[in-house]
Design an enzyme around this catalytic site. Structure first.
Site, PDB file in Angstrom:
ATOM      1  N   ARG A 245      11.673  -2.907  11.991  1.00  0.00           N
ATOM      2  CA  ARG A 245      10.509  -2.293  13.044  1.00  0.00           C
ATOM      3  C   ARG A 245      10.147  -3.378  14.167  1.00  0.00           C
ATOM      4  O   ARG A 245      10.421  -4.448  13.878  1.00  0.00           O
ATOM      5  CB  ARG A 245       9.196  -2.113  12.294  1.00  0.00           C
ATOM      6  CG  ARG A 245       9.178  -0.747  11.501  1.00  0.00           C
ATOM      7  CD  ARG A 245       7.825  -0.580  10.679  1.00  0.00           C
ATOM      8  NE  ARG A 245       6.709  -0.896  10.972  1.00  0.00           N
ATOM      9  CZ  ARG A 245       5.710  -0.912  10.321  1.00  0.00           C
ATOM     10  NH1 ARG A 245       5.795  -0.485   9.094  1.00  0.00           N
ATOM     11  NH2 ARG A 245       4.468  -1.385  10.618  1.00  0.00           N
TER      12      ARG A 245
ATOM     13  N   ARG B 223       0.085  -9.524  13.342  1.00  0.00           N
ATOM     14  CA  ARG B 223      -0.682  -8.592  12.546  1.00  0.00           C
ATOM     15  C   ARG B 223      -1.480  -9.034  11.294  1.00  0.00           C
ATOM     16  O   ARG B 223      -2.578  -8.638  10.901  1.00  0.00           O
ATOM     17  CB  ARG B 223       0.391  -7.752  12.132  1.00  0.00           C
ATOM     18  CG  ARG B 223       0.877  -6.663  13.110  1.00  0.00           C
ATOM     19  CD  ARG B 223       2.255  -6.110  12.458  1.00  0.00           C
ATOM     20  NE  ARG B 223       1.951  -5.273  11.667  1.00  0.00           N
ATOM     21  CZ  ARG B 223       3.034  -4.760  10.646  1.00  0.00           C
ATOM     22  NH1 ARG B 223       4.238  -5.495  10.763  1.00  0.00           N
ATOM     23  NH2 ARG B 223       2.853  -4.100   9.700  1.00  0.00           N
TER      24      ARG B 223
ATOM     25  N   LYS C  73       1.031  -1.237   0.064  1.00  0.00           N
ATOM     26  CA  LYS C  73       0.107   0.086   0.092  1.00  0.00           C
ATOM     27  C   LYS C  73       0.938   1.281  -0.082  1.00  0.00           C
ATOM     28  O   LYS C  73       0.430   2.156  -0.738  1.00  0.00           O
ATOM     29  CB  LYS C  73      -0.926  -0.001   1.099  1.00  0.00           C
ATOM     30  CG  LYS C  73      -1.818  -1.308   1.239  1.00  0.00           C
ATOM     31  CD  LYS C  73      -2.760  -0.869   2.653  1.00  0.00           C
ATOM     32  CE  LYS C  73      -2.297  -1.147   3.613  1.00  0.00           C
ATOM     33  NZ  LYS C  73      -1.512  -2.292   4.317  1.00  0.00           N
TER      34      LYS C  73
ATOM     35  N   ARG D 217      11.614  -6.649   5.383  1.00  0.00           N
ATOM     36  CA  ARG D 217      11.477  -5.083   5.077  1.00  0.00           C
ATOM     37  C   ARG D 217      12.217  -4.499   6.272  1.00  0.00           C
ATOM     38  O   ARG D 217      12.438  -4.848   7.296  1.00  0.00           O
ATOM     39  CB  ARG D 217      10.067  -4.899   5.342  1.00  0.00           C
ATOM     40  CG  ARG D 217       9.850  -3.620   5.278  1.00  0.00           C
ATOM     41  CD  ARG D 217       8.420  -3.065   4.696  1.00  0.00           C
ATOM     42  NE  ARG D 217       7.555  -3.221   5.846  1.00  0.00           N
ATOM     43  CZ  ARG D 217       6.089  -2.889   5.780  1.00  0.00           C
ATOM     44  NH1 ARG D 217       5.545  -2.793   4.460  1.00  0.00           N
ATOM     45  NH2 ARG D 217       5.255  -3.093   6.756  1.00  0.00           N
TER      46      ARG D 217
ATOM     47  N   ARG E 294      -9.352   0.414   9.230  1.00  0.00           N
ATOM     48  CA  ARG E 294      -8.639  -1.209   9.563  1.00  0.00           C
ATOM     49  C   ARG E 294      -9.829  -1.755  10.493  1.00  0.00           C
ATOM     50  O   ARG E 294      -9.773  -2.897  10.403  1.00  0.00           O
ATOM     51  CB  ARG E 294      -7.746  -0.878  10.649  1.00  0.00           C
ATOM     52  CG  ARG E 294      -6.357  -0.651  10.099  1.00  0.00           C
ATOM     53  CD  ARG E 294      -5.468  -1.615   9.573  1.00  0.00           C
ATOM     54  NE  ARG E 294      -4.047  -1.942  10.035  1.00  0.00           N
ATOM     55  CZ  ARG E 294      -2.983  -1.111   9.770  1.00  0.00           C
ATOM     56  NH1 ARG E 294      -2.897  -0.143   8.946  1.00  0.00           N
ATOM     57  NH2 ARG E 294      -1.922  -1.714  10.215  1.00  0.00           N
TER      58      ARG E 294
HETATM   59  P1  AMP Z   1       1.088   0.020   9.501  1.00  0.00           P
HETATM   60  O1  AMP Z   1       2.338   0.741   9.155  1.00  0.00           O
HETATM   61  O2  AMP Z   1      -0.072   0.563   8.781  1.00  0.00           O
HETATM   62  O3  AMP Z   1       1.136  -1.437   9.391  1.00  0.00           O
HETATM   63  O4  AMP Z   1       0.397   0.197  10.901  1.00  0.00           O
HETATM   64  C1  AMP Z   1       1.314  -0.078  12.085  1.00  0.00           C
HETATM   65  C2  AMP Z   1       0.587  -0.153  13.338  1.00  0.00           C
HETATM   66  O5  AMP Z   1      -0.008   1.015  13.553  1.00  0.00           O
HETATM   67  C3  AMP Z   1      -0.531  -1.260  13.336  1.00  0.00           C
HETATM   68  O6  AMP Z   1      -0.187  -2.489  13.520  1.00  0.00           O
HETATM   69  C4  AMP Z   1      -1.252  -0.850  14.260  1.00  0.00           C
HETATM   70  O7  AMP Z   1      -0.934  -0.950  15.608  1.00  0.00           O
HETATM   71  C5  AMP Z   1      -1.111   0.768  14.204  1.00  0.00           C
HETATM   72  N1  AMP Z   1      -2.513   1.200  13.225  1.00  0.00           N
HETATM   73  C6  AMP Z   1      -1.893   1.851  12.074  1.00  0.00           C
HETATM   74  N2  AMP Z   1      -3.165   2.197  11.534  1.00  0.00           N
HETATM   75  C7  AMP Z   1      -4.402   2.028  12.275  1.00  0.00           C
HETATM   76  C8  AMP Z   1      -5.461   1.972  12.273  1.00  0.00           C
HETATM   77  N3  AMP Z   1      -6.502   2.661  11.053  1.00  0.00           N
HETATM   78  N4  AMP Z   1      -6.274   1.573  13.010  1.00  0.00           N
HETATM   79  C9  AMP Z   1      -5.659   1.033  14.381  1.00  0.00           C
HETATM   80  N5  AMP Z   1      -4.398   0.828  14.521  1.00  0.00           N
HETATM   81  C10 AMP Z   1      -3.436   1.377  13.450  1.00  0.00           C
END
Ligand code: AMP
Length: 215
Positions: free
Chosen positions: A162, A173, A13, A127, A88
């Site tokens: 990360r 996740r 994404k 990554r 999400r």
């Molecule tokens: P991402 O980089 O999008 O994979 O997000 C990393 C982490 O941030 C996720 O595993 C969640 O803990 C948190 N996070 C990001 N976006 C959201 C969302 N829309 N709702 C809830 N938690 C989020």
């Protein structure tokens, strides 16, 4: 363009969003980037979000909606936006619908990036991300390493794995995605907004989106 990008963690994404923003000056809004920036800066939002993120759990919907309500009203969103990692959950999607109505914004579509699970797992384990909260450039040790190992090409800060990209957190996740986020595909299908692309490469997705939008 005004799009939501849906897809599992590691589906691509972020990469697709960056390529699409270059086409028309729309902005990428990544809730993950915003939250990681807040954690690094030690803000109250970051302190609240940190433990959820480390475990690979979702941050509570109320925190996310607070961020998005402000972010979507910033002037740079006027040219368009690509929502990357939001919504999400079904409650977030419902709250977004109300918010967009209130702001008089109409989405073009919701793009669902479909990627096989084994590719996603491999991508996430390899990554690496720039540790500078303001940069967060993404690399891959196999397919896109930084020029100098462990050092960001863009800002010179260390490139790291990360906290939520250990094998345990990744599996958690992905399970969270299947349980809480995958139902959004049905939600947006019913709304008549869903456009699914089999994401064999970022170029394939970008070209499919351009064609669909008549660009
Ligand atoms: P991402 O980089 O999008 O994979 O997000 C990393 C982490 O941030 C996720 O595993 C969640 O803990 C948190 N996070 C990001 N976006 C959201 C969302 N829309 N709702 C809830 N938690 C989020």
């Amino acid at each position: 363009m005004k799009l939501i990008l849906l897809g599992a963690p590691g589906a691509g994404k972020g990469t697709v969003a960056k390529m699409l923003t270059a086409l028309d000056g729309s902005v990428q809004i990544s809730t993950g980037d915003i939250l990681r920036g807040a954690v690094q800066a030690g803000t109250p939002l970051g302190k609240e979000a940190e433990a959820f993120m480390k475990r690979g759990d979702l941050v509570p919907d109320s925190l996310i909606m607070g961020i998005m309500e402000k972010r979507l009203q910033e002037p740079d969103c006027a040219k368009g936006f690509l929502l990357d990692g939001f919504p999400r959950t079904i409650p977030q999607a419902e709250a977004l619908k109300v918010l967009l109505n209130k702001l008089g914004i109409t989405l073009d579509m919701v793009v669902n990036l479909e990627v096989p699970r084994d590719i996603i797992l491999d991508r996430l384990c390899t990554r690496r991300t720039c540790s500078n909260g303001k940069c967060q450039a993404i690399y891959n040790v196999k397919s896109n390493p930084p020029k100098q190992a462990g050092v960001c090409d863009k800002c010179g800060n260390p490139v790291v794995q990360r906290d939520d990209e250990t094998e345990e957190a990744i599996l958690h996740r992905l399970a969270t995605y299947n349980q809480k986020t995958a139902p959004l595909i049905g939600f947006y299908d019913k709304e008549g907004q869903m456009f699914t692309v089999v994401c064999t490469s970022s170029d394939v997705v970008v070209n499919a989106v351009k064609a669909k939008l008549g660009m």
